[in-house]
Design a protein around this motif. Structure first.
Motif, PDB file in Angstrom:
ATOM      1  N   ALA A 193      25.235 -18.603  57.015  1.00  0.00           N
ATOM      2  CA  ALA A 193      24.900 -20.080  56.759  1.00  0.00           C
ATOM      3  C   ALA A 193      25.811 -21.073  57.243  1.00  0.00           C
ATOM      4  O   ALA A 193      24.990 -22.080  57.886  1.00  0.00           O
ATOM      5  N   ALA A 194      26.920 -20.883  57.236  1.00  0.00           N
ATOM      6  CA  ALA A 194      27.832 -22.020  57.719  1.00  0.00           C
ATOM      7  C   ALA A 194      27.801 -21.817  59.496  1.00  0.00           C
ATOM      8  O   ALA A 194      27.786 -23.048  60.105  1.00  0.00           O
ATOM      9  N   ALA A 195      27.524 -20.653  59.828  1.00  0.00           N
ATOM     10  CA  ALA A 195      27.462 -20.575  61.337  1.00  0.00           C
ATOM     11  C   ALA A 195      26.241 -21.428  61.995  1.00  0.00           C
ATOM     12  O   ALA A 195      26.367 -21.807  63.074  1.00  0.00           O
ATOM     13  N   ARG A 196      25.210 -21.267  61.114  1.00  0.00           N
ATOM     14  CA  ARG A 196      23.933 -22.092  61.846  1.00  0.00           C
ATOM     15  C   ARG A 196      24.358 -23.478  61.978  1.00  0.00           C
ATOM     16  O   ARG A 196      23.787 -23.995  62.738  1.00  0.00           O
ATOM     17  N   LYS A 197      25.020 -23.931  61.027  1.00  0.00           N
ATOM     18  CA  LYS A 197      25.390 -25.518  61.209  1.00  0.00           C
ATOM     19  C   LYS A 197      26.345 -25.729  62.404  1.00  0.00           C
ATOM     20  O   LYS A 197      26.244 -26.918  63.107  1.00  0.00           O
ATOM     21  N   VAL A 198      27.174 -24.635  62.805  1.00  0.00           N
ATOM     22  CA  VAL A 198      27.934 -24.614  64.030  1.00  0.00           C
ATOM     23  C   VAL A 198      27.003 -24.554  65.344  1.00  0.00           C
ATOM     24  O   VAL A 198      27.322 -25.468  66.248  1.00  0.00           O
ATOM     25  N   VAL A 199      26.238 -23.793  65.385  1.00  0.00           N
ATOM     26  CA  VAL A 199      25.307 -23.328  66.335  1.00  0.00           C
ATOM     27  C   VAL A 199      24.132 -24.487  66.671  1.00  0.00           C
ATOM     28  O   VAL A 199      23.836 -24.444  67.875  1.00  0.00           O
ATOM     29  N   ALA A 200      23.403 -24.758  65.570  1.00  0.00           N
ATOM     30  CA  ALA A 200      22.519 -25.567  65.986  1.00  0.00           C
ATOM     31  C   ALA A 200      22.702 -26.788  66.817  1.00  0.00           C
ATOM     32  O   ALA A 200      21.833 -27.072  67.672  1.00  0.00           O
ATOM     33  N   PRO A 201      23.550 -27.651  66.678  1.00  0.00           N
ATOM     34  CA  PRO A 201      23.748 -28.639  67.579  1.00  0.00           C
ATOM     35  C   PRO A 201      23.682 -28.175  69.259  1.00  0.00           C
ATOM     36  O   PRO A 201      23.536 -28.605  69.974  1.00  0.00           O
TER      37      PRO A 201
END
Length: 137
Positions: A45-53
């Motif tokens: 879930a935290a990784a999604r926030k990193v990868v999305a941008p």
């Protein structure tokens, strides 16, 4: 005669099928008691926030680059080296012919009921995926 052509086109991954965090945990750190499916779920879930941008940026990432970022971003919160063996194994799994289907194979909560209700209401349904088509039916 009136024909109802209303329908829904649905993505498989993260819409109908979610990640199997046990597969990810076993791939990232086999036998590590700290790398549990629950811990991987939080890290993902935290990784999604990193990868999305990165995915929304001007430079288009290749599938390999995107999954490498994803694997490394999951590893960090788990205390694993983002460039270590675990993320490399996860990247290999995700890029393999069966990897996407093994990783995204858990029915999302409520998905089956929702699909049944839509179908019973007369909607036509289609599921698409960039996986290899071997997920559960």
């Amino acid at each position: 005669h009136r024909v109802n052509l209303s329908g829904f086109l649905l993505d498989a991954g993260n819409t109908i099928l979610g990640l199997d965090y046990r597969v990810l945990a076993d791939t990232l750190a086999p036998g590590d008691p700290a790398v549990t499916p629950a811990a991987v779920a939080r890290a993902e879930a935290a990784a999604r926030k990193v990868v999305a941008p990165l995915l929304a940026g001007e430079r288009r990432l290749s599938l390999e680059e995107a999954f490498a970022c994803f694997a490394g971003a999951i590893a960090g919160p788990l205390g694993l080296d983002p460039r270590g063996a675990g993320p490399r194994r996860l990247l290999s799994l995700l890029l393999s012919s069966e990897g996407l289907d093994r990783a995204w194979c858990v029915p999302m909560p409520g998905a089956a009921d929702t699909l049944e209700r839509l179908k019973a209401s007369g909607y036509r349904l289609a599921v698409v995926s960039n996986g290899h088509g071997h997920g559960p039916r």
